[in-house]
Design a protein around this motif. Structure first.
Motif, PDB file in Angstrom:
ATOM      1  N   ARG A 177       0.862  -1.187   0.000  1.00 36.75           N
ATOM      2  CA  ARG A 177       0.000   0.000   0.000  1.00 36.75           C
ATOM      3  C   ARG A 177       0.899   1.237   0.000  1.00 36.75           C
ATOM      4  N   VAL A 178       0.422   2.279  -0.662  1.00 33.34           N
ATOM      5  CA  VAL A 178       1.163   3.535  -0.671  1.00 33.34           C
ATOM      6  C   VAL A 178       0.302   4.621  -0.043  1.00 33.34           C
ATOM      7  N   PHE A 179       0.912   5.394   0.847  1.00 34.36           N
ATOM      8  CA  PHE A 179       0.231   6.569   1.398  1.00 34.36           C
ATOM      9  C   PHE A 179       1.080   7.781   1.035  1.00 34.36           C
ATOM     10  N   ASP A 180       0.475   8.747   0.371  1.00 29.44           N
ATOM     11  CA  ASP A 180       1.231   9.940  -0.037  1.00 29.44           C
ATOM     12  C   ASP A 180       0.237  11.056  -0.333  1.00 29.44           C
ATOM     13  N   LEU A 181       0.760  12.275  -0.410  1.00 25.20           N
ATOM     14  CA  LEU A 181      -0.105  13.405  -0.765  1.00 25.20           C
ATOM     15  C   LEU A 181      -0.716  13.200  -2.136  1.00 25.20           C
ATOM     16  N   ARG A 182       0.120  12.639  -3.051  1.00 21.43           N
ATOM     17  CA  ARG A 182      -0.322  12.489  -4.443  1.00 21.43           C
ATOM     18  C   ARG A 182      -0.001  11.090  -4.934  1.00 21.43           C
ATOM     19  N   THR A 183      -0.706  10.677  -6.010  1.00 22.30           N
ATOM     20  CA  THR A 183      -0.335   9.436  -6.675  1.00 22.30           C
ATOM     21  C   THR A 183       0.422   9.823  -7.932  1.00 22.30           C
ATOM     22  N   THR A 184       1.675   9.377  -8.048  1.00 28.37           N
ATOM     23  CA  THR A 184       2.483   9.827  -9.187  1.00 28.37           C
ATOM     24  C   THR A 184       2.701   8.735 -10.225  1.00 28.37           C
ATOM     25  N   PHE A 185       2.229   7.510  -9.923  1.00 30.29           N
ATOM     26  CA  PHE A 185       2.400   6.421 -10.898  1.00 30.29           C
ATOM     27  C   PHE A 185       1.317   5.385 -10.643  1.00 30.29           C
ATOM     28  N   GLU A 186       1.221   4.467 -11.592  1.00 28.30           N
ATOM     29  CA  GLU A 186       0.252   3.381 -11.405  1.00 28.30           C
ATOM     30  C   GLU A 186       0.996   2.075 -11.300  1.00 28.30           C
ATOM     31  N   HIS A 187       0.441   1.156 -10.526  1.00 26.30           N
ATOM     32  CA  HIS A 187       1.046  -0.176 -10.439  1.00 26.30           C
ATOM     33  C   HIS A 187      -0.081  -1.138 -10.105  1.00 26.30           C
ATOM     34  N   GLU A 188      -0.195  -2.184 -10.905  1.00 28.48           N
ATOM     35  CA  GLU A 188      -1.358  -3.081 -10.735  1.00 28.48           C
ATOM     36  C   GLU A 188      -1.383  -3.740  -9.357  1.00 28.48           C
TER      37      GLU A 188
END
Ligand SMILES: NC(=O)C1=CN([C@@H]2O[C@H](COP(=O)(O)OP(=O)(O)OC[C@H]3O[C@@H](n4cnc5c(N)ncnc54)[C@H](OP(=O)(O)O)[C@@H]3O)[C@@H](O)[C@H]2O)C=CC1
Ligand SMILES: CC(C)CCC[C@@H](C)[C@H]1CC[C@H]2C3=C(CC[C@]12C)[C@@]1(C)CCC(=O)C[C@@H]1CC3
Length: 349
Positions: free
Chosen positions: A38-49
């Motif tokens: 899981r990623v937690f960040d201000l923004r999503t900068t990429f996609e990963h299935e």
């Protein structure tokens, strides 16, 4: 990425700051090893299935709690840009935000927390040669980024307990594909004709660490934390273990980007004093205008003093050794940034 064999794992891990430079490389590695990420960040900068993204601010605990159910290990590598020079934001994110991360970990029963700290926590502008983890924290850190990284590391290590095992990794001068700081800043200064000068005698050695080595250390540390819980509560330097003259490294980058290597020497203390005056000016005008100078006492000190570190402790306690040598690392990095290469380059020797 050329890595040594690391066992795959299917545990749920959370990467806070996973859209950033270090975070995204770490996420990609963890996915390739079979972790549920899981990623937690201000923004999503990429996609990963294979990744679930949560956008939020770590200064808001409710945001954090939403992504921590059943998480085994949290990697905390979020930060405001180290070169941004905004004290309020550093305090809010690196200190108050990290308290939130710790509270949320305790509340959700997370077992392990790996903090991406920085070797700079012991650096106050004087030479450090082969520094190990027994060095005290910098008494007078040169900038607010470093000051808050010290506070952050103290918070995380002192939270180490039976229920939450914590560890701090201290990389230094990270570079590689998608690095938003070192390469872009160097290329920008070079394009503006500001890289002709060497600060000081040019004989100071520094550690620069390739991103794959930093990521490898994070994965190893997380795995070893489970097998060797006695390493919890510790900080570990992480470098390429190949200290190099600062100006030799910069010259290689500059030449690789199609710019001339710096060659005119400027006296270290004169430039340091100039940077000090710039900082006073920036402070005076700060209520009216935000200025982010590249010339700060911290950057001058980083460019003009020795600061390289021993990774002995990480080697002996969790078998860390760099997986990509500096030579290869520089080559790979230069190849990854065609957009930063000098378009008007003549052949530079
Ligand atoms: N780069 C280096 O040379 C070194 C870095 N480090 C450490 O490594 C870690 C990673 O740095 P790096 O990858 O280079 O930095 P980046 O700026 O590339 O990544 C940090 C990420 O954290 C995000 N972030 C910032 N504030 C918040 C917030 N309030 N809530 C949620 N996410 C947030 C950023 O979002 P946004 O971009 O939108 O602000 C960004 O995506 C940091 O802890 C840094 O201190 C240590 C040594 C050297
Ligand atoms: C003088 C110019 C030719 C080149 C300027 C390069 C600098 C932008 C970088 C040199 C050392 C780098 C560094 C960091 C950021 C980028 C540099 C100043 C950090 C401050 C990043 C965050 C850390 O935790 C420590 C790093 C130390 C080295």
């Amino acid at each position: 990425m050329s890595v040594k064999a690391i066992k795959p794992d299917s545990k749920i891990v959370l990467v806070i700051g996973g859209s950033g430079f270090v975070g995204r490389h770490l996420v990609e590695k963890l996915c390739s090893l079979g972790y549920t990420v899981r990623v937690f960040d201000l923004r999503t900068t990429f996609e990963h299935e294979k990744v679930t993204f949560y956008n939020g601010d770590l200064c808001n605990k409710q945001d954090l709690l939403k992504c921590m159910d059943n998480v085994d290990t949290v990697f905390h590598c979020a930060t405001p840009s180290p070169l941004s020079n905004n004290k309020k934001v550093f305090l809010r994110v690196n200190v108050d935000g990290t308290k939130n991360v710790l509270d949320a970990c305790f509340e959700k029963g997370v077992k392990n927390l790996i903090l991406t700290s920085s070797a700079s926590v012991v650096y106050s502008g004087s030479n450090i040669e082969h520094g190990d983890e027994t060095l005290p924290y910098a008494k007078r850190p040169l900038d607010c980024y470093t000051q808050t990284k010290i506070q952050q590391e103290k918070l995380v290590l002192s939270a180490n307990s039976e229920s939450l095992k914590t560890i701090a990794l201290r990389p230094h001068g990270i570079f590689g594909p998608r690095d938003p700081h070192m390469l872009p800043t160097t290329a920008r200064l070079a394009a503006a004709g500001k890289t002709k000068f060497i600060i000081g005698k040019g004989i100071n050695k520094v550690d620069f660490t390739y991103i794959d080595n930093v990521v490898y250390a994070h994965v190893l540390a997380a795995q070893q934390l489970q097998q060797k819980p006695e390493i919890a509560g510790n900080a570990y330097n992480i470098t390429n273990n190949e200290p190099i003259l600062f100006w030799e490294f910069m010259s290689r980058l500059l030449k690789g980007l199609g710019y001339a290597a710096p060659k005119y020497h400027l006296p270290y203390y004169f430039i340091y004093f100039l940077a000090f005056l710039v900082q006073i000016f920036v402070f005076i005008v700060s209520p009216f205008k935000t200025i982010r100078p590249t010339l700060t006492t911290m950057t001058v000190a980083l460019a003009g003093t020795h600061h390289y570190y021993s990774c002995e402790k990480a080697a002996s306690e969790f078998n860390y050794s760099p997986v990509v040598k500096l030579e290869d690392a520089i080559e790979r990095t230069l190849q990854s940034v065609p957009e930063l290469h000098n378009k008007h380059a003549k052949k530079v020797k």
